[in-house]
Design an enzyme around this catalytic site. Sequence first.
Site, PDB file in Angstrom:
ATOM      1  N   HIS A  44       0.814  -1.229   0.000  1.00 45.79           N
ATOM      2  CA  HIS A  44       0.000   0.000   0.000  1.00 45.79           C
ATOM      3  C   HIS A  44       0.845   1.276   0.000  1.00 45.79           C
ATOM      4  O   HIS A  44       0.300   2.364  -0.164  1.00 45.79           O
ATOM      5  CB  HIS A  44      -0.946   0.026   1.201  1.00 45.79           C
ATOM      6  CG  HIS A  44      -2.008  -1.029   1.169  1.00 45.79           C
ATOM      7  ND1 HIS A  44      -2.885  -1.176   0.111  1.00 45.79           N
ATOM      8  CD2 HIS A  44      -2.329  -2.013   2.060  1.00 45.79           C
ATOM      9  CE1 HIS A  44      -3.705  -2.199   0.354  1.00 45.79           C
ATOM     10  NE2 HIS A  44      -3.385  -2.729   1.519  1.00 45.79           N
ATOM     11  N   ASP A  86      -2.904 -10.683  -2.639  1.00 40.43           N
ATOM     12  CA  ASP A  86      -3.501 -10.179  -1.406  1.00 40.43           C
ATOM     13  C   ASP A  86      -4.973  -9.809  -1.688  1.00 40.43           C
ATOM     14  O   ASP A  86      -5.309  -9.438  -2.815  1.00 40.43           O
ATOM     15  CB  ASP A  86      -2.715  -8.939  -0.967  1.00 40.43           C
ATOM     16  CG  ASP A  86      -3.041  -8.454   0.435  1.00 40.43           C
ATOM     17  OD1 ASP A  86      -2.248  -8.732   1.355  1.00 40.43           O
ATOM     18  OD2 ASP A  86      -4.086  -7.787   0.599  1.00 40.43           O
ATOM     19  N   HIS A 112      -6.454  -7.251  -0.812  1.00 47.81           N
ATOM     20  CA  HIS A 112      -6.526  -5.808  -1.066  1.00 47.81           C
ATOM     21  C   HIS A 112      -5.712  -5.451  -2.304  1.00 47.81           C
ATOM     22  O   HIS A 112      -4.673  -6.062  -2.574  1.00 47.81           O
ATOM     23  CB  HIS A 112      -5.962  -5.034   0.138  1.00 47.81           C
ATOM     24  CG  HIS A 112      -6.659  -5.321   1.429  1.00 47.81           C
ATOM     25  ND1 HIS A 112      -6.150  -6.210   2.357  1.00 47.81           N
ATOM     26  CD2 HIS A 112      -7.828  -4.868   1.926  1.00 47.81           C
ATOM     27  CE1 HIS A 112      -6.981  -6.272   3.394  1.00 47.81           C
ATOM     28  NE2 HIS A 112      -8.011  -5.475   3.154  1.00 47.81           N
ATOM     29  N   ASP A 165      -4.735 -12.832   2.989  1.00 44.36           N
ATOM     30  CA  ASP A 165      -5.996 -12.374   3.574  1.00 44.36           C
ATOM     31  C   ASP A 165      -7.199 -12.590   2.650  1.00 44.36           C
ATOM     32  O   ASP A 165      -8.317 -12.195   2.992  1.00 44.36           O
ATOM     33  CB  ASP A 165      -5.908 -10.910   4.023  1.00 44.36           C
ATOM     34  CG  ASP A 165      -5.188 -10.024   3.033  1.00 44.36           C
ATOM     35  OD1 ASP A 165      -4.896 -10.478   1.901  1.00 44.36           O
ATOM     36  OD2 ASP A 165      -4.909  -8.852   3.378  1.00 44.36           O
TER      37      ASP A 165
HETATM   38 ZN    ZN Z   1      -4.305  -7.186   2.462  1.00 47.38          ZN
END
Ligand code: ZN
Length: 307
Positions: A124, A161, A163, A244
Site C-alpha cells: 500500500h 492479497d 486488497h 488475507d
Molecule cells: Zn491485504
Amino acid sequence: MTLIYTDPLFARHQMPPRHPEQSARMAAVLDALAASRFDGLERRTATPASYEAIARVHPSSYLDRITSCIPETGMIALDPDTHMGPESWDAARLASGAAIAAVDAVVGLEAPNAFVVARPPGHHAERTTAMGFCLINHVAVAARHAQAVHGLGRIAIVDFDVHHGNGTQDIFYDDPSVFYGSTHQSPLYPGTGAAGERGAGNILNVPVDAGTDGAAYRPRFRDTIVAALEDFRPELIILSAGFDAHADDPLGGMGLVEDDYVWITHQMMDVAAQTAHGRLVSVLEGGYDLSALGRSAAAHVGALAGV
Ligand code: ZN
C-alpha cells in the site's frame, strides 16, 4: 531449495493493541515453517536496504519527512491505520533489504526461489504516502534493484492479497518495464484497482466479488494474470504474497483456502520456469487470521520448495 529470509526485528515493530497487523503474525508464519518438512530450507537474515535502494522508489522528500517523525518512545499515527514506533522504520528498511537479498540470491542462482517473512508489509505504500500499515514498498524496491543492479529488463509483480496494491500500481503506473497484476476483492480498501486502471498497458487489475472461492478464482486468475504473464515474458517474478483472501480472514470476504495458494504458487512457478529461469521471489504482505496465515504460508512455501 527455497530460501527463507526473516529477522527477529520484524516482530519488534509495534502497532497499537488489537491492531490486525500485529507482531504475532511473524510467529504464526515462522511456527508453521518450523514443521519438519521444512528442515531442509535455509534460513537467512539480511541487511537493511540502503538509502539509494529505497530512493529508487520513494523520493528523498518522502524519506526526509517520514524519518523526521520516528518517535523515541511510544507510537505515532501516520494515518488511522498506519503507525510507527521506535523500531518501525528500521524494520521496514530491513524488510526491503531482505527482499533485495532474496533477489540477489535468486538472480545469482543460489536458489530458484525465496520467501521473505517480514513486516511491516509494503504494497500500500505509494511513492510519497505511507498507508495501509505500509511504510516502504518492498516489492517495488526489489524490482528496481533487480533492474538497476542486475540489469534485468522485464519484471513482473503479481499480487494475490485480498486488497489492491495501490502503492505498487502508483509506483509503476507509467513504466512498461514492470508488469503489475493484482487480484483483489472489490469493493474493499483502498478502493483502487478498477479494471480500467491500465497504466501504460502494464497494469492488470482483476477485481473480484466478495465470496469468490477457489473454484471461481482459479479460472479467472489463469485467464487474466497467467495469460498476461505468458505474453509479458518476465525475467523475474516477484509475488506480493498476502494471505488475507483466505476464507477465515477477518479483513477480507473471499473464500480461498490453503490448496488455492498451492495452486497459485504452482502457476507462478510454471510461468517463471518458462520465461525467467524459474526465478521467483515472494514477499509476505497481509493475512490476519493467525492460524489461516500460518497454514497458508506453509502451503505456499511447501509448493515453492516441493516439500
Ligand atoms: Zn491485504
